[in-house]
Design an enzyme around this catalytic site. Sequence first.
Site, PDB file in Angstrom:
ATOM      1  N   ASP A 124       0.860  -1.184   0.000  1.00 26.05           N
ATOM      2  CA  ASP A 124       0.000   0.000   0.000  1.00 26.05           C
ATOM      3  C   ASP A 124       0.892   1.229   0.000  1.00 26.05           C
ATOM      4  O   ASP A 124       1.967   1.235   0.599  1.00 26.05           O
ATOM      5  CB  ASP A 124      -0.945  -0.003   1.202  1.00 26.05           C
ATOM      6  CG  ASP A 124      -0.226   0.071   2.533  1.00 26.05           C
ATOM      7  OD1 ASP A 124       0.153   1.184   2.947  1.00 26.05           O
ATOM      8  OD2 ASP A 124      -0.061  -1.001   3.170  1.00 26.05           O
ATOM      9  N   ASP A 213      -9.468   3.429   6.500  1.00 21.20           N
ATOM     10  CA  ASP A 213      -8.284   3.400   7.367  1.00 21.20           C
ATOM     11  C   ASP A 213      -8.695   4.051   8.689  1.00 21.20           C
ATOM     12  O   ASP A 213      -8.822   5.266   8.795  1.00 21.20           O
ATOM     13  CB  ASP A 213      -7.151   4.173   6.684  1.00 21.20           C
ATOM     14  CG  ASP A 213      -5.863   4.145   7.503  1.00 21.20           C
ATOM     15  OD1 ASP A 213      -5.889   3.658   8.648  1.00 21.20           O
ATOM     16  OD2 ASP A 213      -4.845   4.642   6.992  1.00 21.20           O
ATOM     17  N   GLU A 215      -7.742   4.304  12.580  1.00 21.98           N
ATOM     18  CA  GLU A 215      -6.653   3.982  13.497  1.00 21.98           C
ATOM     19  C   GLU A 215      -6.327   5.168  14.409  1.00 21.98           C
ATOM     20  O   GLU A 215      -7.092   6.122  14.510  1.00 21.98           O
ATOM     21  CB  GLU A 215      -5.433   3.568  12.689  1.00 21.98           C
ATOM     22  CG  GLU A 215      -5.022   4.627  11.652  1.00 21.98           C
ATOM     23  CD  GLU A 215      -3.686   4.321  11.017  1.00 21.98           C
ATOM     24  OE1 GLU A 215      -2.684   4.277  11.765  1.00 21.98           O
ATOM     25  OE2 GLU A 215      -3.638   4.131   9.787  1.00 21.98           O
TER      26      GLU A 215
END
Length: 822
Positions: A124, A213, A215
């Site tokens: 990624d 994403d 986090e």
Amino acid sequence: MKRNLIHVNSHRVRIVGLALLSVALMAGPGLAAPVYAVPPAMSEVNAGRTQQNPSSPAPDTPTTDDRNAAMAAAIGAGGAEMGQRSPRVTSSASASGTDAKRLSAEALSTEGTWSPTFGIKGLDVSGHQASVDWQQQWNMGAKFAYVKATEGNYYVNEAYSSQYQGSRNVGMVRGAYHFAIPNWSSGADQARYFVRNGGGWTADGWTMPPVLDFEFNPYAGRTINGFNFGNTCYGMSPAQLTSWVRDFGNTMRSLTGRLPAIYTNTSWWKQCLGDPTGFGDYPLWVAAYPSTPTNNAGSIPASWSTYSIWQYSSTGPFAGDSNVWNGTLEQLKAFARAGSSSGGAIERKWIAMGGATGSLGAATTSVDNCNLINGGCYRTYANGTIYWNAATGAFPVTGSFWTAWGDAGWQKAIGYPTGDVTCPYGDPASTTCHQAFEGGIAYRTPGVGTHVVTTAYLAGWKEAGWQDGLGYPTAPVTCGLYGNGCYQPFTKGNLYWTAATGAHAVTGAYWTGWKDAGWQQGLGYPTGPVTCGLYGNGCYQPFAKGNLYWSEANGAYAVTGAYWTGWKDAGWQEGLGYPTGPVTCGLYGNGCYQPFTKGNIYWSPTTGAHAVTGAYWIGWQEAGFQPAIGYPTGPVTCGLYGNGCYQPFTKGNIYWSPTTGAHAVTGAYWTGWQEAGFQPAIGYPTGPVTCGLYGNGCYQPFAKGNVYWSATTGAHAVTGAYWTGWQEAGFQPAIGYPTGPVTCGLYGNGCYQPFAKGNIYWSATTGAHAVTEPYMSAWRSAGWQKGNLGYPTSAAVAYRGYRTVYFQGGSMTWTTSGVTVR
């Protein structure tokens, strides 16, 4: 890789270059902290910081557009990367994000060259890897790539298009990810921003599902342009963060048709979201950087039993972050094509069933195969397969149930399983078991096997009384019958289906009756179940072209079309009883008939169908059936004079009265009867026409006389005194057959009836006597009744032995020289 520390106050931005950061603002391409890392306590993260409610910006916060622009300028190129977090992780077990990058040399000397020994490798990247040699990455073994597209609702990766297309150009399966800043704007808002700027999905087999994403807060403790980003959990409660993820996911599904994968770190997910359940439909991308080479990604959040992708390194061997797909290349491509994956539901189901030591045994594949129709997934085990899709959940299909599902046409025909196999009383060895699917239920019966009954047939089975009425299915549905019909056999009969009629059972005697009626071509398909309670304890079943009627004494036979109308005209069961056989054709004149308990219904092309029963049938037989008087043209009609009834036929009628029975009156005899005044005058017929009389004559007896016929005279009634007078005169040999009816109104209230060779005259005082030539001429000369002679008192026949004829006022004597009147 160098980072830029960004210091932002409420109205100006200052960027200071640093080689390494002790506190990272921007997360790099790496998904999250390693699952083994222990996050700092919230008290450490928030020490000395002022927490601001994310839904209530500071009073001096600029407009949304100004704020977004300021944020975009503040973060500079690259933005936050996967796996970035601010607190330094000191655990020697593992690390994540920027700390993992910083600690890689001291924690894992092999990081940058090592990869797990299973799965398919990938990478990624974000704006921090502006230039990637994609061919080199491919040659190194990378087969998929994720590219950062957006962050919040203010940042778009300038390198996104070149990275996204570059990975695809060398043959990689690729997708896009969005770095969430949940306290900046809603999940729906950021999902829309993501999709508008490249975060879509298409089922072309080359596009991985979009990724959220989610986090550690890369801006924890910072205030940018008046907005305080809060702590590592964005200053939000577990419930708020959980709701935000669902808002983002539901919006992505509505915009792209697919739930996003969730990239996260187990420790942060547990710390900030409280490790909620219920996210199993979202594929999991877990970040964990082990301190020593291993194929174990460590613990994962409670919603999942396994992961789809593991980010195992942030420093190589691939550009950006290094990842492994938990399966084969074919499964990776299937994952790209499919809708929502099983999200660990299959794994959880297997574990709930006892795992490798349970009834399914060990798995034969390590990941779900998601290339089935309607977004379905499956995983095979030693003793069966677990299937899943978003609408039904995960359930195993094993043994004969799997075979029956295939016989029924798999998912395309009856969908996915919606439950486990259920056995009454928990005894699968001796009792019937079943398993439900979206479009039907599979039944397993000892001695019969396992077969699916689909939704349409279930309705028919229920209608037929379920197992007690129709038994269990003995085979799958078979189509291709006449008229595009289908059927499914059961132990006690069959269910037949067409698009127009639905599914209905035909059993036992009704099946035999249907066969007698010519099956579908003759009677069509059943349109309903058997209904009982008819007159005489009868039952019937409706079909498209008629009904099957059953009685205990006769069985089941169809009554259709004109025969049904004829039965109705005859008074249904009460009048004609139940059918005792099918229609039989080939009768005289192309006729047909159907027998009933109390008579028959006869049909011809010109007359239709009408019942002939009891005495009327005997009368018809007596008259010579169809060749003599044709077919019935209507039902019996009653209410005639003297409580009589009649039934019309093509060539005459059959008349009945309580005292005479039923006899046909046809043609000239009916005219003669009419001429005589019908029933009031000479009553009802008492027998058929009888021929062979003198001179080829015939007669038909009636209650009060007879109607006589000859070819030259026609048919006329002779009754009472006139018959006696005819007899006295010598019947036909003497005066021939009657040529007309009785006529009254003569002088002195007399009457007469003409015969071929004379007349019979009647008066109240003299009775009826014949007068023939030459006496007739002499009587005329004498003035008839008005003369001195009056009416005859005996027969006057010019024949041997009759020389003198007596009248009221005299006599006539005949000699060869003439008649002498005295």
